[in-house]
Design an enzyme around this catalytic site. Structure first.
Site, mmCIF file in Angstrom:
data_model
loop_
_atom_site.group_PDB
_atom_site.id
_atom_site.type_symbol
_atom_site.label_atom_id
_atom_site.label_comp_id
_atom_site.label_asym_id
_atom_site.label_seq_id
_atom_site.Cartn_x
_atom_site.Cartn_y
_atom_site.Cartn_z
ATOM 1 N N HIS A 480 0.837 -1.215 -0.047
ATOM 2 C CA HIS A 480 -0.142 -0.040 0.002
ATOM 3 C C HIS A 480 0.834 1.064 0.016
ATOM 4 C CE1 HIS A 480 -3.883 2.368 1.338
ATOM 5 N NE2 HIS A 480 -2.592 3.112 1.911
ATOM 6 N N GLU A 481 1.763 1.343 1.009
ATOM 7 C CA GLU A 481 2.776 2.570 1.023
ATOM 8 C C GLU A 481 3.311 2.786 -0.011
ATOM 9 O OE1 GLU A 481 1.678 4.751 3.206
ATOM 10 O OE2 GLU A 481 0.568 3.324 4.367
ATOM 11 N N HIS A 484 1.889 4.351 -3.102
ATOM 12 C CA HIS A 484 1.740 6.052 -2.730
ATOM 13 C C HIS A 484 3.277 6.450 -3.285
ATOM 14 C CE1 HIS A 484 -1.834 6.788 -0.554
ATOM 15 N NE2 HIS A 484 -1.567 6.216 0.631
ATOM 16 N N HIS A 612 -6.794 10.106 12.479
ATOM 17 C CA HIS A 612 -7.190 10.415 11.024
ATOM 18 C C HIS A 612 -7.975 11.701 10.767
ATOM 19 C CE1 HIS A 612 -5.899 6.190 9.817
ATOM 20 N NE2 HIS A 612 -5.919 6.800 8.481
#
Length: 700
Positions: A480-481, A484, A612
């Site tokens: 996932h990271e 990005h 968040h």
């Protein structure tokens, strides 16, 4: 006079001097920098003309310097926190915010952008330049440029206060998480915990002064740090321990001097005031002004997914109750929140014969990274190689990598900080930029400056002489990271203000990251990362098949959990009235009636650690995860349509993904970029299909 001569923050650097920046450098360094930038801003305002060279280039230089230097300092705060650094940042933050407001509210700059927008050569500008101009005008308005003086003063006060509150919120969560420690000396109290968790708990105990602690005989120290907390919730047979740890977790930062309740109320009150000043009726409207979605469209998507997930989630609960009863456990009659993860894991083990823990030896960090890099090579034609020693780091576990294109020329670099360090590093996983790609900030005067990224995770550190052995979920997190990071690093956009992830709408920014997670279930990819750390043997085929089958296990429940967060976030930023008859907890309970099959406990204060939306960028934007999941699942379905086993087709589709979604950055609106890749507008069908919720949705 403090020595600014030798202040590392004021040196002209490309890779930040992470090993030499200390708390004592922050006050003098940031103040000297702000003073210099103030002069540059005054000069720009004096000489500005509606031309790229006279407007955008000097503006980008100012924004970049502040971003890079402040970025280095705040990065250290998130990975190497200490009281001195904290108080230094706290002291200069208001000065930095004041400068940003001054920049964001500069009339001469705003007017110059408006002049470009209205000039006769507007049509001749590139897409990226048009977007820079339009977004600058929009942002200036959201920065309060159009407000009368007294209103603008009020607006600026609100911005300062919000920056302070968010900072405090995050610190309270970190401190509350750090504060909880449970020392266990009796072996039967930790029955069920896997070896990896016992090793971690003993290692933690040693670090807290119990120097004789061993995995075998304890004592064991349990904390609220994710690897420790999750292990207890999923594996501890001791129900009392699970209950205690669960309650401590959902009550973080909700009492005493770390209580975030009043901070949340103040944040929501100020956000609403800010929205009203700008002429909006609530804060969600402000948030949506820079997103792909609208409030209506976001709510519509959340409801569509919620109704597709509700019956499956009820069924999950039924299945669990039946299973627990069949196991002969007295817990069956009153399953509570601290039982769900534990029994779900047992059911998963029975149903798919998969045990997360037994999979760990197949997912060692070095092999996972090798497999990830070979996937990036296959899809996007890039080569990743270690570059340790090329630049200073903040901890000896941090790795530096160089990304080369197919001809071997470097196109980017990234740092990777993989392990959990609860005493100084915030939880979770994230990607951030160190510097962005930019023509204007070229290092050599001819080729664009190359992007540098941060990738940070919080997985289990190596224990003893074993490498870091990962759960499948942690593998997904690294993918996932990295997704990005790829969008930041593979950009072909040379206009620094819209290169990489910059100015990509927030609800589109999770597209590449969630897209990369899909590859964890792709057979060839999984076989390339899943190799036993001792024997090197591949993950057995039957285990792969079970992982695939287990992908949709409790999908309805997982989906509802995210929908609960997204919905409560939107509710708090649309309908909630600060100081009104309904408290924040009432709102959360109301949302839970439709998003949780067991109602939350009266003492659940989860909102107090919902970083968040109160300390991160997701305010009235948490729905973005789901919005982008629609985009990412649909993007992945282009590879399914092309044929996942057809290497040539996968490479061609990968090339197209690289040239659109990874290349165009914020230089084009995300919908246009998506259509350019996919050939049509996005549809939620692929997401529901991947989650195993499609057939249910059809009949519901």
């Amino acid at each position: 006079m403090e020595d600014t001569e030798n202040n590392p923050l004021l040196k002209d650097f490309y890779f930040p001097p992470f090993d030499s920046i200390e708390a004592k450098h922050v006050r003098p360094g940031i103040r000297a920098l702000l003073k210099k930038l103030e002069c540059e801003l005054e000069e720009l305002e004096r000489t500005v003309e509606p031309a790229w060279k006279k407007l955008v280039e000097p503006l980008e230089r100012i924004e970049d310097r502040l971003g890079v230097v402040w970025g280095a300092v705040s990065h250290l705060k998130s990975v190497k926190d200490n009281p001195e650094l904290r108080s230094a940042i706290e002291e200069v933050q208001p000065e930095k915010v004041a400068f940003e407001l001054k920049l964001g509210q500069s009339k001469p700059i705003y007017n110059a952008f408006k002049d470009i927008r209205e000039s006769s050569n507007w049509e001749g500008l590139s897409d990226a330049r048009k977007r820079i101009v339009e977004l600058q005008i929009k942002e200036a308005v959201l920065n309060g440029i159009a407000l009368e003086d007294d209103k603008r003063e009020e607006f600026n006060k609100i911005e300062q206060e919000l920056a302070k509150l968010s900072q405090k919120f995050g610190e309270n969560v970190l401190d509350a998480t750090k504060k909880y420690e449970k020392l266990i000396t009796d072996k039967k109290d930790i029955e069920g915990l896997p070896a990896s968790a016992l090793g971690l708990a003993a290692q933690t105990a040693v670090s807290k002064g119990h120097e004789n602690a061993t995995a075998e005989n304890g004592p064991w120290l349990i904390t609220l740090d994710a690897p420790s907390y999750m292990a207890v919730m999923q594996h501890a047979k001791n129900r009392t321990l699970r209950e205690e740890v669960y309650l401590a977790y959902v009550n973080r930062a909700s009492s005493g001097d770390l209580d975030n309740t009043a901070i949340i109320d103040q944040i929501l009150k100020l956000r609403l005031e800010k929205a009203k000043l700008l002429g909006y009726s609530n804060y969600a409207e402000v948030s949506m002004a820079t997103k792909m979605a609208t409030i209506e469209k976001a709510e519509e998507l959340l409801e569509k997914l919620r109704s597709a997930s509700w019956n499956p989630a009820l069924q999950d609960m039924e299945d669990l109750k039946v299973f627990v009863k069949n196991q002969g456990s007295p817990e069956a009659d009153n399953l509570n929140h601290w039982d769900i993860s534990f029994w779900s894991e047992r059911l998963r083990e029975l149903k798919y014969e998969i045990n997360e823990e037994e999979l760990r030896p197949y997912f060692s960090l070095p092999k996972v990274m090798d497999g990830l890099f070979s996937l990036a090579n296959k899809l996007f034609g890039v080569n990743v190689e270690p570059a340790d020693g090329l630049a200073p780091v903040w901890n000896s576990d941090v790795r530096l990598y160089r990304v080369n294109d197919s001809s071997g020329s470097p196109i980017a670099f990234f740092y990777f900080d993989p392990y959990s360090r609860p005493s100084e590093k915030q939880g979770g996983a994230w990607m951030d930029e160190v510097v962005g790609r930019s023509r204007i900030l070229s290092q050599d005067g001819s080729s664009p400056r190359l992007p540098v990224a941060h990738m940070v995770c919080n997985q289990m550190p190596p224990v003893g002489d074993k490498p870091s052995l990962m759960t499948f979920r942690e593998v997904e997190t690294v993918f996932h990271e990295f997704g990005h990071a790829l969008q930041h690093m593979l950009t072909r956009q040379d206009e620094g203000l819209v290169a990489g992830i910059r100015k990509v709408e927030w609800d589109a920014v999770e597209l590449p990251s969630q897209f990369m997670e899909n590859w964890c279930y792709h057979r060839d990819t999984l076989m390339s990362i899943g190799k036993h750390y001792e024997t090197g043997e591949c993950i057995p085929e039957d285990i792969y098949q079970k992982l695939l089958a287990a992908r949709t296990f409790r999908a309805g429940s997982q989906s509802l959990r995210q929908l609960r967060f997204a919905t409560v976030d939107l509710e708090l930023h649309t309908k909630y009235v600060p100081g009104g008859s309904e408290s924040i907890y009432d709102v959360e309970r109301r949302v839970c009636e439709k998003t949780q099959v067991i109602p939350p406990l009266p003492e659940d204060k989860f909102l107090c650690s919902f970083s968040h939306i109160f300390a991160g960028g997701y305010a009235a934007g948490y729905y973005s995860y789901k919005w982008a999941e629609v985009l990412s699942a649909d993007a992945f379905s282009a590879f399914e349509d092309a044929g996942l086993t057809d290497d040539k087709a996968v490479k061609e589709t990968g090339h197209r993904f690289r040239e659109t979604i990874l290349a165009l950055g914020g230089g084009k609106s995300p919908l246009e970029v998506f259509v350019e890749f996919r050939g049509r507008e996005p549809s939620p069908e692929a997401l529901l299909r991947h989650s195993g919720l499609l057939q249910v949705a059809a009949s519901a």
